[in-house]
Design an enzyme around this catalytic site. Structure first.
Site, PDB file in Angstrom:
ATOM      1  N   HIS A 433      -6.186  -4.454 -16.219  1.00  0.00           N
ATOM      2  CA  HIS A 433      -5.248  -5.122 -17.181  1.00  0.00           C
ATOM      3  C   HIS A 433      -4.260  -5.632 -15.543  1.00  0.00           C
ATOM      4  O   HIS A 433      -4.608  -6.946 -14.886  1.00  0.00           O
ATOM      5  CB  HIS A 433      -3.875  -4.258 -17.478  1.00  0.00           C
ATOM      6  CG  HIS A 433      -2.456  -5.059 -17.826  1.00  0.00           C
ATOM      7  ND1 HIS A 433      -2.069  -5.866 -18.385  1.00  0.00           N
ATOM      8  CD2 HIS A 433      -1.960  -5.338 -16.476  1.00  0.00           C
ATOM      9  CE1 HIS A 433      -1.266  -6.446 -18.452  1.00  0.00           C
ATOM     10  NE2 HIS A 433      -0.762  -6.178 -17.030  1.00  0.00           N
ATOM     11  N   GLU A 434      -4.473  -4.349 -14.540  1.00  0.00           N
ATOM     12  CA  GLU A 434      -4.164  -5.111 -13.245  1.00  0.00           C
ATOM     13  C   GLU A 434      -4.801  -5.599 -12.576  1.00  0.00           C
ATOM     14  O   GLU A 434      -4.280  -6.813 -11.983  1.00  0.00           O
ATOM     15  CB  GLU A 434      -3.715  -3.527 -12.415  1.00  0.00           C
ATOM     16  CG  GLU A 434      -2.147  -3.536 -12.058  1.00  0.00           C
ATOM     17  CD  GLU A 434      -1.329  -4.322 -12.432  1.00  0.00           C
ATOM     18  OE1 GLU A 434      -0.605  -4.571 -11.501  1.00  0.00           O
ATOM     19  OE2 GLU A 434      -0.452  -3.716 -13.270  1.00  0.00           O
ATOM     20  N   HIS A 437      -4.774  -9.133 -13.186  1.00  0.00           N
ATOM     21  CA  HIS A 437      -3.811 -10.014 -12.401  1.00  0.00           C
ATOM     22  C   HIS A 437      -4.501 -10.844 -10.906  1.00  0.00           C
ATOM     23  O   HIS A 437      -3.922 -12.631 -11.004  1.00  0.00           O
ATOM     24  CB  HIS A 437      -2.380  -9.882 -12.139  1.00  0.00           C
ATOM     25  CG  HIS A 437      -1.623  -9.147 -12.989  1.00  0.00           C
ATOM     26  ND1 HIS A 437      -1.081 -10.064 -13.983  1.00  0.00           N
ATOM     27  CD2 HIS A 437      -1.148  -7.486 -13.187  1.00  0.00           C
ATOM     28  CE1 HIS A 437      -0.188  -9.668 -14.686  1.00  0.00           C
ATOM     29  NE2 HIS A 437      -0.293  -8.204 -14.293  1.00  0.00           N
TER      30      HIS A 437
END
Length: 639
Positions: A433-434, A437
């Site tokens: 998820h990180e 970004h």
């Protein structure tokens, strides 16, 4: 060469423990929030349009436009569509692995950038215009150059204005401005509280009401936030908008690729896990030095108990044999006792994801994270700095994404929702998820522009893409469209995870549609609807093309993934590069549809439209910032 797992964390800052169980946090800049300022109020306005490939086909003057190079074709289009505008070519154009050329332009007035005046043109394999996004200011430009009268505030005053409005931990009483190369660009010396000297650049800014304001763009890296603050150059105190390069996440733990967290499998020792086509220098070299620690071309992983920004001299495990084999069990109560395993896991997961994204199109020229770009385009010198057990917070993780050429930075925290505490480097979904970004920020609007996912709906999609990629990657061989997934369940110590919904194709389990986000101010809640929509797309394409459960995609002779899972990831990734700066759901939908037209000739438009329509993003959906209207129609003749 041997090495064990390495992983990164994901998710947005969640806020106080008393609130975490009810809802995830609502914003990115939570350290600013702790000082009493809601940075959400300063998000950039959502403006602009996207003209998709179908619309281009019905506009002959544009459809037939072609010049000697794809950059010249793009430039000619902007001249035709904005004949009265000044603009410059941004030097980050490239041709993606799908054959689409991406060219970005910045609008200017009197030699100063309109910093949120962007125009992106996508050129097809035939050299003609494929689609474009237009965020140019359309009003009357000021007649006189502000540089003649110079009746505006100085850059130090602008920094002080940003400090006061946002309550930044910066001391600037003795600050002075030193000119840098470029028009009205200054380095501000004599400050404290920042990682590096703040920078101020005189620009124009299109405000939410559509008017143009001369502004100082003040850049400050204050560790937990890297901010671009647009301060009115006339008053020196009014803030028109704020961009934060840091994206917040949650903490997760990682085992071998595809094992999301310790509840799904055991730790194993893997050998040479890199994809040599994506990491030709392996994970242990940058082409200059062969490393015997958790450092290589794509990233550098270390502990960070102080929570600072320094990393070169921080502790990281070393093995002359490159055998990063360290003990870890979930029952260990002292995090420092398993820091080697945490760092190795974080490093493994981040590198594995780098390689997967590379095969899907996030390459050097597209702005990926590497020190050495091997002469393949892009800027380079920007591997990801990976902090394990970061001491600057708990119950979260975050990722900082400056433009191409500056390091990404990921912080993974300890989570206190269980006894013993849990280290989010061991949950792969958090790491993925990180890192996503970084992917979405670099692709949207071009690698040189990190400002394009700051508007509320755009920022929500940023969170949704992170959840979606993490969920798609963790699919199991036995999963079907009836399989539901939560996010962050392990670190959060709750099967429901950190989101308010499960990712599901069931309208009973998760009834979200486009209109669900009306009145919602949390990017994470908005992201839930976007990720749910993409989960529908995923299963429609898996049902049509099957599912490859291996760690890497297989491609046909035209570069199309042969299964539905990796095809979906490819289309979503390609769509990021096609969509305009500050996209809304409908524009991002159109970009994914266009990505399929570019990659497959539109072979999957029926499945795509059916998925979007199910979640209210059919052809009759309508965007409005306050009253989005669902549309459930599939265009005639598509299916």
């Amino acid at each position: 060469m041997y090495r064990s797992m390495k992983s990164l964390a994901l998710l947005g800052l969640l806020g106080p423990t008393s609130q975490v169980f009810a809802h995830p946090a609502t914003g990115h800049a939570h350290n600013i929030g702790r000082r009493g300022v809601d940075i959400e109020a300063f998000r950039l306005p959502q403006v602009g349009s996207y003209t998709n490939a179908t619309e281009i086909e019905t506009t002959p003057p544009i459809a037939l436009l072609k010049r000697e190079s794809y950059v010249e074709t793009a430039t000619e289009l902007v001249k035709k569509l904005a004949p009265n505008s000044e603009f410059r070519l941004v030097g980050d154009h490239y041709v993606g692995t799908n054959g689409i050329g991406h060219v970005n332009f910045k609008q200017t007035v009197h030699g100063l950038d309109i910093d949120n005046g962007d125009f992106n043109v996508n050129i097809g394999k035939d050299g003609k215009v494929f689609s474009y996004g237009n965020n140019f200011f359309k009003g009357e430009a000021p007649e006189a150059s502000p540089l003649k009268k110079r009746d505006f505030k100085d850059p130090v005053s602008a920094l002080k204005g940003a400090k006061d409005v946002l309550q930044l931990p910066v001391e600037a009483a003795s600050a002075s401005a030193e000119p840098k190369e470029g028009t009205e660009v200054y380095s501000i010396k004599g400050t404290s509280g920042t990682v590096s000297d703040p920078e101020a650049r005189l620009v124009y800014f299109v405000k939410a009401d559509g008017s143009l304001a001369l502004s100082w763009r003040v850049e400050t890296d204050i560790t937990e936030n890297w901010l671009l603050t647009y301060v009115d150059a006339e008053t020196g105190t009014d803030v028109h908008g704020v961009v934060d390069y840091v994206s917040d996440l949650a903490n997760y733990r990682v085992y071998p690729w595809g094992v999301n967290d310790p509840t799904e499998g055991d730790r194993v020792l893997v050998t040479d896990p890199w994809d040599i086509s994506a990491s030709p220098l392996t994970w242990q070299s940058d082409g200059t030095t062969n490393y015997t620690t958790t450092r290589g071309n794509n990233g550098i992983a270390q502990s960070n108990p102080s929570g600072g920004t320094a990393y070169l001299n921080n502790y990281r495990p070393t093995s002359a044999a490159r055998n990063f084999d360290y003990q870890y069990t979930t029952s260990l109560t002292t995090p420092s006792s398993y820091i080697d395993a945490s760092i190795a896991q974080l490093y493994y997961t981040a590198n594995h994801y780098h390689d997967l994204l590379y095969t899907l199109g996030f390459t050097e020229s597209a702005g990926n994270f590497q020190i050495n770009n091997n002469g393949k385009g892009g800027v380079g010198n920007d591997f990801v700095v990976l902090f394990a057990q970061d001491g600057s917070g708990t119950n979260n993780a975050n990722f900082l994404t400056p433009p191409d050429g500056s390091n990404g930075r990921m912080r993974m925290y300890l989570w206190t929702m269980s006894t013993p505490r849990r280290d989010c480097s061991f949950e792969a979904g958090v790491v993925i998820h990180e890192y996503t970004h970084g992917l979405s920020t670099r692709l949207t609007g071009g690698p040189a522009n990190s400002n394009c996912l700051n508007a509320l709906e755009s920022g929500g999609m940023g969170e949704g893409w992170g959840d979606f990629f993490a969920t798609a990657i963790r699919l199991k061989p036995t999963d079907t469209r009836a399989t539901d997934y939560s996010m962050g369940a392990w670190v959060y110590n709750n099967p429901a995870g950190i989101r308010s919904v499960l990712y599901s194709t069931s309208m009973t389990t998760t009834p979200n549609t486009y209109s669900t986000i009306n009145g919602v101010s949390s990017v994470h809640r908005i992201g839930e609807t976007w990720a749910t929509t993409l989960y529908e797309v995923l299963w429609n394409l898996i049902d049509k093309h099957g599912k490859n459960d291996g760690p890497r995609p297989e491609f046909d002779s035209n570069g199309v993934p042969t299964d539905g899972k990796y095809l979906t990831l490819k289309l979503v990734l390609d769509g990021m590069a096609l969509q305009p700066c500050s996209p809304n759901f409908i524009q991002a939908r159109d970009a994914i549809l266009d990505a399929d037209k570019a990659l497959t000739g539109g072979d999957n438009l029926c499945e795509l439209w059916t998925a979007f329509a199910k979640r209210g993003l059919g052809s009759n959906a309508v965007y409005s910032s306050s009253n989005r209207r669902d549309g459930f129609n599939v265009p005639a003749g598509v299916c």
